[in-house]
Design a protein around this motif. Sequence first.
Motif, PDB file in Angstrom:
ATOM      1  N   ALA A  16      -2.948   3.078  22.628  1.00 53.29           N
ATOM      2  CA  ALA A  16      -2.793   2.234  21.439  1.00 53.29           C
ATOM      3  C   ALA A  16      -3.849   1.129  21.435  1.00 53.29           C
ATOM      4  O   ALA A  16      -4.446   0.833  20.387  1.00 53.29           O
ATOM      5  CB  ALA A  16      -1.390   1.640  21.390  1.00 53.29           C
ATOM      6  N   LEU A  17      -4.089   0.510  22.582  1.00 54.60           N
ATOM      7  CA  LEU A  17      -5.122  -0.530  22.663  1.00 54.60           C
ATOM      8  C   LEU A  17      -6.515   0.048  22.425  1.00 54.60           C
ATOM      9  O   LEU A  17      -7.333  -0.557  21.727  1.00 54.60           O
ATOM     10  CB  LEU A  17      -5.062  -1.221  24.026  1.00 54.60           C
ATOM     11  CG  LEU A  17      -3.848  -2.117  24.261  1.00 54.60           C
ATOM     12  CD1 LEU A  17      -3.808  -2.599  25.703  1.00 54.60           C
ATOM     13  CD2 LEU A  17      -3.837  -3.282  23.303  1.00 54.60           C
ATOM     14  N   LEU A  55      -3.741  12.313  17.139  1.00 56.93           N
ATOM     15  CA  LEU A  55      -3.685  13.777  17.184  1.00 56.93           C
ATOM     16  C   LEU A  55      -3.703  14.266  18.634  1.00 56.93           C
ATOM     17  O   LEU A  55      -2.943  15.158  19.008  1.00 56.93           O
ATOM     18  CB  LEU A  55      -4.851  14.386  16.397  1.00 56.93           C
ATOM     19  CG  LEU A  55      -4.977  15.906  16.441  1.00 56.93           C
ATOM     20  CD1 LEU A  55      -3.736  16.568  15.854  1.00 56.93           C
ATOM     21  CD2 LEU A  55      -6.224  16.354  15.693  1.00 56.93           C
ATOM     22  N   ALA A  56      -4.550  13.655  19.448  1.00 60.31           N
ATOM     23  CA  ALA A  56      -4.602  14.033  20.865  1.00 60.31           C
ATOM     24  C   ALA A  56      -3.276  13.741  21.555  1.00 60.31           C
ATOM     25  O   ALA A  56      -2.783  14.549  22.351  1.00 60.31           O
ATOM     26  CB  ALA A  56      -5.748  13.293  21.555  1.00 60.31           C
ATOM     27  N   MET A  57      -2.665  12.606  21.238  1.00 60.66           N
ATOM     28  CA  MET A  57      -1.366  12.268  21.818  1.00 60.66           C
ATOM     29  C   MET A  57      -0.306  13.282  21.384  1.00 60.66           C
ATOM     30  O   MET A  57       0.518  13.723  22.197  1.00 60.66           O
ATOM     31  CB  MET A  57      -0.961  10.853  21.397  1.00 60.66           C
ATOM     32  CG  MET A  57      -1.827   9.780  22.008  1.00 60.66           C
ATOM     33  SD  MET A  57      -1.682   8.146  21.247  1.00 60.66           S
ATOM     34  CE  MET A  57       0.028   7.771  21.395  1.00 60.66           C
ATOM     35  N   ALA A  58      -0.325  13.659  20.127  1.00 64.09           N
ATOM     36  CA  ALA A  58       0.652  14.631  19.621  1.00 64.09           C
ATOM     37  C   ALA A  58       0.442  16.007  20.258  1.00 64.09           C
ATOM     38  O   ALA A  58       1.405  16.684  20.612  1.00 64.09           O
ATOM     39  CB  ALA A  58       0.550  14.731  18.101  1.00 64.09           C
ATOM     40  N   LEU A  93      -5.887  14.709  28.327  1.00 67.59           N
ATOM     41  CA  LEU A  93      -5.885  13.847  27.142  1.00 67.59           C
ATOM     42  C   LEU A  93      -7.304  13.424  26.775  1.00 67.59           C
ATOM     43  O   LEU A  93      -7.680  13.440  25.602  1.00 67.59           O
ATOM     44  CB  LEU A  93      -4.998  12.628  27.395  1.00 67.59           C
ATOM     45  CG  LEU A  93      -4.714  11.740  26.215  1.00 67.59           C
ATOM     46  CD1 LEU A  93      -3.996  12.514  25.119  1.00 67.59           C
ATOM     47  CD2 LEU A  93      -3.869  10.569  26.639  1.00 67.59           C
ATOM     48  N   GLY A  94      -8.100  13.065  27.774  1.00 66.46           N
ATOM     49  CA  GLY A  94      -9.497  12.717  27.513  1.00 66.46           C
ATOM     50  C   GLY A  94     -10.264  13.882  26.920  1.00 66.46           C
ATOM     51  O   GLY A  94     -11.067  13.712  26.001  1.00 66.46           O
TER      52      GLY A  94
END
Length: 147
Positions: A16-17, A55-58, A93-94
């Motif tokens: 988020a940051l 989108l990546a988080m989802a 995630l990266g």
Amino acid sequence: STRARAQYFAMWVVLALLAWILRDHGHDGLKRIGGMKDCLDSKCTGHGMVLRITLAMALLSSMLCLLTVGVKSSKEPRAEIQNGFFFVKWLVLGGIIFGTIYMDNQDIVDYGYASAVFSSVFLILGILLILECAHTWNDTWVGYLDS
């Protein structure tokens, strides 16, 4: 486990940051890479990057969900997928974020519209569940009063 919850919390806070920083200050660097080369202003790159990160988080959450379907206890071997391997999760995630940077802007805009619709449905369902809980709780306490 509490450790896994803390690590997921830290992961989402860091992302988020990162999204916030890139939204406000990332235009100069982001306009030179991937699908954001067509962006002419900071709104396009900033909001586009926020959508790419979400989108990546989802996608990561969906992948973890599919990998742990049917796990009933933290004692099962596949439960470790949910509660551990955080270094691997950060790498994945990266990689997903890196991949979304090269997606076409129109695809990201379409994802933004879809996420707005699905989040609205999610909020409506949440409100309905809260109302149902309140009515059930009220009926229970009225039953106690009557007896």
